[in-house]
Scaffold this active site. Structure first.
Site, PDB file in Angstrom:
ATOM      1  N   HIS A   1     -10.382  -0.142  -0.392  1.00 51.84           N
ATOM      2  CA  HIS A   1     -10.485   0.988   0.542  1.00 51.84           C
ATOM      3  C   HIS A   1     -11.969   1.062   0.893  1.00 51.84           C
ATOM      4  O   HIS A   1     -12.796   1.294   0.018  1.00 51.84           O
ATOM      5  CB  HIS A   1      -9.999   2.253  -0.169  1.00 51.84           C
TER       6      HIS A   1
ATOM      7  N   GLY B   1      -3.721  11.820   4.783  1.00 54.06           N
ATOM      8  CA  GLY B   1      -2.583  10.933   4.554  1.00 54.06           C
ATOM      9  C   GLY B   1      -1.299  11.385   5.214  1.00 54.06           C
ATOM     10  O   GLY B   1      -1.062  12.579   5.367  1.00 54.06           O
TER      11      GLY B   1
ATOM     12  N   HIS C   1       0.839  -1.217   0.000  1.00 58.72           N
ATOM     13  CA  HIS C   1       0.000   0.000   0.000  1.00 58.72           C
ATOM     14  C   HIS C   1       0.868   1.260   0.000  1.00 58.72           C
ATOM     15  O   HIS C   1       1.200   1.813   1.053  1.00 58.72           O
ATOM     16  CB  HIS C   1      -0.924  -0.011   1.213  1.00 58.72           C
TER      17      HIS C   1
ATOM     18  N   ASN D   1      -6.646   8.862   6.431  1.00 59.58           N
ATOM     19  CA  ASN D   1      -7.870   8.138   6.102  1.00 59.58           C
ATOM     20  C   ASN D   1      -7.576   6.663   5.914  1.00 59.58           C
ATOM     21  O   ASN D   1      -6.844   6.313   4.989  1.00 59.58           O
ATOM     22  CB  ASN D   1      -8.465   8.719   4.814  1.00 59.58           C
TER      23      ASN D   1
ATOM     24  N   ASP E   1       0.558   2.504   3.846  1.00 59.46           N
ATOM     25  CA  ASP E   1      -0.279   3.580   3.287  1.00 59.46           C
ATOM     26  C   ASP E   1       0.524   4.881   3.180  1.00 59.46           C
ATOM     27  O   ASP E   1       0.007   5.967   3.478  1.00 59.46           O
ATOM     28  CB  ASP E   1      -1.561   3.772   4.103  1.00 59.46           C
TER      29      ASP E   1
ATOM     30  N   LEU F   1       2.675   6.382  -4.906  1.00 59.17           N
ATOM     31  CA  LEU F   1       3.875   6.941  -5.549  1.00 59.17           C
ATOM     32  C   LEU F   1       3.572   8.262  -6.250  1.00 59.17           C
ATOM     33  O   LEU F   1       4.482   8.971  -6.644  1.00 59.17           O
ATOM     34  CB  LEU F   1       4.471   5.939  -6.530  1.00 59.17           C
ATOM     35  N   ARG F   2       2.295   8.561  -6.435  1.00 52.67           N
ATOM     36  CA  ARG F   2       1.823   9.861  -6.967  1.00 52.67           C
ATOM     37  C   ARG F   2       2.138  10.122  -8.438  1.00 52.67           C
ATOM     38  O   ARG F   2       1.592  11.040  -9.014  1.00 52.67           O
ATOM     39  CB  ARG F   2       2.371  11.032  -6.144  1.00 52.67           C
TER      40      ARG F   2
ATOM     41  N   HIS G   1       2.319  14.267   0.607  1.00 51.83           N
ATOM     42  CA  HIS G   1       1.658  15.483   0.113  1.00 51.83           C
ATOM     43  C   HIS G   1       2.641  16.643   0.186  1.00 51.83           C
ATOM     44  O   HIS G   1       3.664  16.561   0.873  1.00 51.83           O
ATOM     45  CB  HIS G   1       0.435  15.815   0.977  1.00 51.83           C
TER      46      HIS G   1
ATOM     47  N   HIS H   1      -5.938  -1.050   5.084  1.00 54.76           N
ATOM     48  CA  HIS H   1      -5.873  -0.252   6.324  1.00 54.76           C
ATOM     49  C   HIS H   1      -7.085  -0.378   7.261  1.00 54.76           C
ATOM     50  O   HIS H   1      -7.803   0.587   7.504  1.00 54.76           O
ATOM     51  CB  HIS H   1      -5.630   1.217   5.998  1.00 54.76           C
TER      52      HIS H   1
HETATM   53 ZN   LIG Z   1      -7.066   4.000   1.328  1.00 55.89          ZN
END
Ligand SMILES: [Zn+2]
Length: 428
Positions: free
Chosen positions: A182, A327, A59, A281, A308, A62-63, A312, A235
């Protein structure tokens, strides 16, 4: 050829045993106390270090593509290597979303060019990750699956309707791949930014009730039973979620799940104030939820640990919770935090923690990694259990610095990470 010499392997009885490991190209070729370096062979001195299989994180955000200001495949995989990970699974909330053959192929190309360690990308469940998608808006599972999707996930949003999830599970089951979910019912988020409980009341922040997560898991385990799919819950954060999953497992349904370090080590009472870095989250829940997660890991209801890791930009996390993104980052501190909180305090054994971060992840998803054995890919991490360090974002190789844990002192830090026989990160 290379020999990792004089390190300790933790055996199945949680005992450190001195062992040398010989690597040839990308494989482990020999393991044993009698393996001696030959003249001219490269030696990695692991004296006083734990030598263990590289960690697996199913989880990770990597954006890239689309949000390279937060993280890239290069920075995210280097950060993971810094944390001892050699295999990570990349979540699909990127732009574009990996929801077609073309997008999967473009993603694979970027991974091949830039990843420092193994990256297994998720394919999306719905086109554009539409939470309220109809059955017609599902991805073409054959197409996305054939182009390298490790499993299917819409992580970041929950699949809102039973019909869409039912069809998605049926498709995933046909391809023998997991649905990784999720779980969040949008009608129960109620505009919240943290757990709906004692602390949200004190801080005057709108809360997300636990049932927002657990109600969707309860629906999905029945859909998994009906379709025969492998259903993996991301998660897990609440006591009710753990109970539903425990019952589903007892009923023989193919459900597995993961828990994140922050949900194990912290709960709502640790939230120091209404600040963005505490926003994640699912949110940090109540103490009884945290205790249920620890118990769930111990009794096997929870299969493994994932981070997770959710980087950001600073400006997205510097305000109050309501104004911030969900996050926190986690790749680089996961092991040390868990070791410090749970192994040093004798709640978990070292063997348990190592397994939850490697072989148990591999077992959950039937991956051929996560074990130190002859013939396996030489994915290895060396850990200094005695090394003490205070968490500071100055040390992070991730572009994301969003963590509420700076200033905490932990011990048990990875010092050298080897992926497919090559050093991908080591301490100076
Ligand atoms: Zn999630």
């Amino acid at each position: 050829m290379t020999v990792i010499a004089n390190g300790f392997i933790i055996n199945e009885f949680n005992e450190p045993t001195r062992c040398n490991i010989r690597l040839e190209e990308e494989k482990i070729v020999e393991i044993g106390s009698d393996v001696k370096p030959l003249p001219g062979e490269k030696v990695i001195d692991a004296t006083d270090l734990i030598v263990t299989a590289g960690f697996i994180d199913v989880h990770v955000h990597l954006r890239e593509p689309g949000f390279e200001q937060k993280e890239t495949i290069a920075s995210g995989t280097l950060a993971a290597a810094h944390g001892g990970f050699t295999t990570i699974c990349a979540m699909p909330n990127t732009n574009p979303v990996p929801d077609s053959a073309a997008n999967m192929q473009a993603l694979n190309k970027r991974i091949k060019a830039d990843a420092k360690i193994r990256v297994l990308p998720y394919g999306a469940i719905t086109k554009q990750l539409k939470a309220d998608a109809t059955v017609e808006e599902l991805v073409d599972f054959d197409e996305v699956g054939a182009n390298g999707a490790f499993a299917f996930s819409d992580d970041g949003v929950g699949v809102q309707t039973a019909g869409t999830m039912y069809k998605a599970m049926a498709e995933a089951a046909r391809l023998n791949k997991a649905i990784v979910a999720h779980c969040e019912d949008n009608s129960l988020i109620l505009g919240g930014s943290m757990h709906d409980g004692r602390r949200s009341e004190q801080l005057g922040v709108k809360g997300i009730p636990s049932v927002c997560e657990s109600v969707q898991i309860a629906r999905d385990v029945l859909l998994a039973e009906a379709t025969g799919a492998h259903y993996h819950v991301c998660h897990v954060s609440t006591v009710e979620s753990v109970r539903v999953i425990r019952d589903a497992k007892a009923a023989g349904i193919h459900v597995t799940c993961e828990v994140c370090p922050h949900h194990l080590i912290s709960d709502e009472n640790d939230i120091t104030g209404d600040t963005g870095n505490w926003k994640m989250n699912p949110p940090l829940r109540a103490t009884r939820d945290r205790q249920a997660l620890i118990a769930g890991l111990m009794d096997g209801t929870i299969d493994c640990i994932s981070t997770d890791h959710a980087p950001h930009c600073e400006h997205e996390k510097c305000g109050k919770m309501a104004d911030s993104a969900f996050g926190i980052v986690g790749s680089e501190t996961a092991f040390a935090q868990l070791y410090t909180h749970f192994v040093k305090t004798k709640i978990f054994t070292l063997k348990q923690l190592l397994d939850w971060m490697s072989s148990d992840v591999a077992r959950t998803f039937n991956l051929p990694y996560g074990k130190l054995e002859v013939g396996a890919s030489a994915d290895i991490v060396l850990i200094d259990l005695d090394k003490e360090k205070t968490i500071t974002t100055d040390d992070f190789l991730s572009q994301g610095k969003n963590t509420p844990y700076t200033g905490q002192t932990c011990s048990g830090w990875p010092v050298h990470t080897i992926y497919a026989g090559q050093t991908v990160w080591m301490e100076d």
